[in-house]
Scaffold this active site. Structure first.
Site, PDB file in Angstrom:
ATOM      1  N   LYS A 259       0.812  -1.226   0.000  1.00 34.57           N
ATOM      2  CA  LYS A 259       0.000   0.000   0.000  1.00 34.57           C
ATOM      3  C   LYS A 259       0.843   1.273   0.000  1.00 34.57           C
ATOM      4  CE  LYS A 259      -4.554  -1.330   0.656  1.00 34.57           C
ATOM      5  NZ  LYS A 259      -4.478  -2.655   1.233  1.00 34.57           N
TER       6      LYS A 259
ATOM      7  N   SER B  99      -8.710   1.423   8.486  1.00 31.27           N
ATOM      8  CA  SER B  99      -8.188   1.036   9.794  1.00 31.27           C
ATOM      9  C   SER B  99      -6.934   0.213   9.580  1.00 31.27           C
ATOM     10  CB  SER B  99      -9.225   0.205  10.548  1.00 31.27           C
ATOM     11  OG  SER B  99      -9.616  -0.879   9.747  1.00 31.27           O
TER      12      SER B  99
ATOM     13  N   GLU C 124      -9.554 -14.005  -3.547  1.00 32.00           N
ATOM     14  CA  GLU C 124     -10.229 -13.348  -2.424  1.00 32.00           C
ATOM     15  C   GLU C 124     -10.715 -14.391  -1.417  1.00 32.00           C
ATOM     16  OE1 GLU C 124     -13.486 -11.043  -3.985  1.00 32.00           O
ATOM     17  OE2 GLU C 124     -14.403 -12.765  -4.946  1.00 32.00           O
TER      18      GLU C 124
ATOM     19  N   GLY D   4     -15.992 -13.623   1.342  1.00 26.67           N
ATOM     20  CA  GLY D   4     -16.315 -12.352   0.679  1.00 26.67           C
ATOM     21  C   GLY D   4     -16.021 -12.442  -0.800  1.00 26.67           C
TER      22      GLY D   4
ATOM     23  N   ASP E  62     -17.408 -11.227  -3.423  1.00 26.69           N
ATOM     24  CA  ASP E  62     -18.068 -10.226  -4.277  1.00 26.69           C
ATOM     25  C   ASP E  62     -17.313 -10.005  -5.586  1.00 26.69           C
ATOM     26  OD1 ASP E  62     -16.200  -8.921  -2.249  1.00 26.69           O
ATOM     27  OD2 ASP E  62     -16.367  -7.377  -3.780  1.00 26.69           O
TER      28      ASP E  62
ATOM     29  N   SER F  38       1.331  -9.915  -0.247  1.00 21.12           N
ATOM     30  CA  SER F  38       1.033  -8.478  -0.210  1.00 21.12           C
ATOM     31  C   SER F  38       1.393  -7.728   1.069  1.00 21.12           C
ATOM     32  CB  SER F  38      -0.444  -8.258  -0.542  1.00 21.12           C
ATOM     33  OG  SER F  38      -1.258  -9.018   0.324  1.00 21.12           O
TER      34      SER F  38
END
Ligand SMILES: *Cc1c(COP(=O)(O)O)cnc(C)c1O
Length: 320
Positions: free
Chosen positions: A55, A80, A206, A210, A212, A306
């Site tokens: 990130k 968060s 994923e 979850g 999606d 990651s």
């Protein structure tokens, strides 16, 4: 390609901007891992990135592009997790004021790390307040620029430098797998990989709880779910983004899912065999190949690891 929010040139430009600040993380290999997966695995280890996750790339790239006026006013974000720390550290390096909107019940260690980088924290109640609305309000009131965790072309371009480095350092790959939350990492890496290895199969992975991303990918429409319950806290996103989704739909071969038990096994493998600390979300791509989701015989697979930010009590409990 031009219909997408980002091009390979954007990733090259991002790479120039972040070099000197971001680390060029190592690509590690393990013959035990190769034996288990049946192919050659190349692990791009972003657990060694500054602040412990990829990130930093997207955050630093985004803040580096601020105008003088934006720099003077500051940045705001809501997160968060790793994005909060990435924005806080990037802002400190670049001398920019950072305001981070966090849930009141965020883990104390994450709050402390973010404060340690000099950011100001505004707490909100995640059950009664809307963080997007709060972010927009704080940005408007204080003249701050909002940098979201994934759905922003500058963030996506920065994250794409991960795959660019992997392929430059380890050579061409037949497959590339990355963890998938909101899709900043996957979309950026997909654009870089399509340019550098045009025939490479690209996958996002994923958490099963979850899925999606998988559903959106197959239906062609962004699906939104309730916050999933999974140990992969960096992938507890409710939907892909309006910028990330078209890139993923256009360039990715498929979206895979793994269970929390498979994530814990992969985490243990990294600790025991490769001597590296990887957070549960960081294990998504590796868990998919370890559990035999793809046929890797005779092929080279780039695996994005990651991040490595995990509370040590939680880590110990998961290894047991
Ligand atoms: C944020 C994050 C992800 C997911 O990235 P997206 O760009 O939201 O898909 C994966 N792993 C780690 C460690 C993260 O911090």
């Amino acid at each position: 390609m031009d219909a997408f929010a980002l091009s390979y040139e954007d990733i090259v430009a991002a790479h120039k901007r972040i070099s000197g600040a971001a680390r060029r993380t190592p690509v590690l290999t393990s013959s035990t891992a190769d034996g288990r997966a049946g192919g050659a695995l190349l692990f791009k280890c972003e657990n060694f990135q500054r602040m412990g996750a990829f990130k930093f790339r997207g955050a630093f790239n985004s803040l580096s592009r601020f105008t003088e006026e934006q720099k003077a006013a500051g940045v705001v974000t809501f997160s968060s997790g790793n994005h909060a720390q990435a924005v806080a550290l990037s802002a400190r390096i670049l001398g920019i004021r950072a305001v981070i909107i966090m849930p009141r019940d965020a883990p104390a260690a994450k709050v402390a790390a973010t404060e340690g980088y000099g950011a100001e924290i505004i707490f909100y109640d995640r059950y009664s307040e809307d963080r997007d609305a709060l972010g927009a309000k704080v940005a408007a009131e204080q003249g701050l620029t909002l940098i979201p965790p994934y759905d922003h072309p500058d963030v996506m371009a920065g994250q794409g430098t991960t795959a660019k480095e992997l392929i430059e350092d380890a050579g061409p790959v037949d497959l590339l797998l990355t963890p998938l939350g909101g899709g900043g990492l996957l979309s950026g890496c997909a654009v870089a990989t399509r340019e550098l290895c045009p025939d490479c199969e690209i996958y996002g992975v994923e958490p099963e709880a979850g899925d999606d991303g998988r559903r959106s990918f197959h239906s062609g429409r962004i699906t939104t779910i309730e916050t999933p319950q999974t140990i992969a806290d960096g992938a507890q996103t409710r939907s892909l983004g309006r910028f990330t989704f078209p890139v993923i739909r256009g360039l990715v071969k498929d979206i895979l899912t793994v269970s929390d038990a498979e994530l814990a096994q992969a985490m243990r493998f990294f600790a025991e065999r490769m001597k590296i600390v990887v957070e549960p979300t960081g294990c998504l791509a590796a868990a998919a190949v370890f559990s035999g989701r793809l046929d890797l015989a005779g092929r080279r697979a780039g695996i994005v690891v990651s991040g490595g930010n995990v509370d040590m009590e939680k880590y110990a409990a998961l290894l047991r």
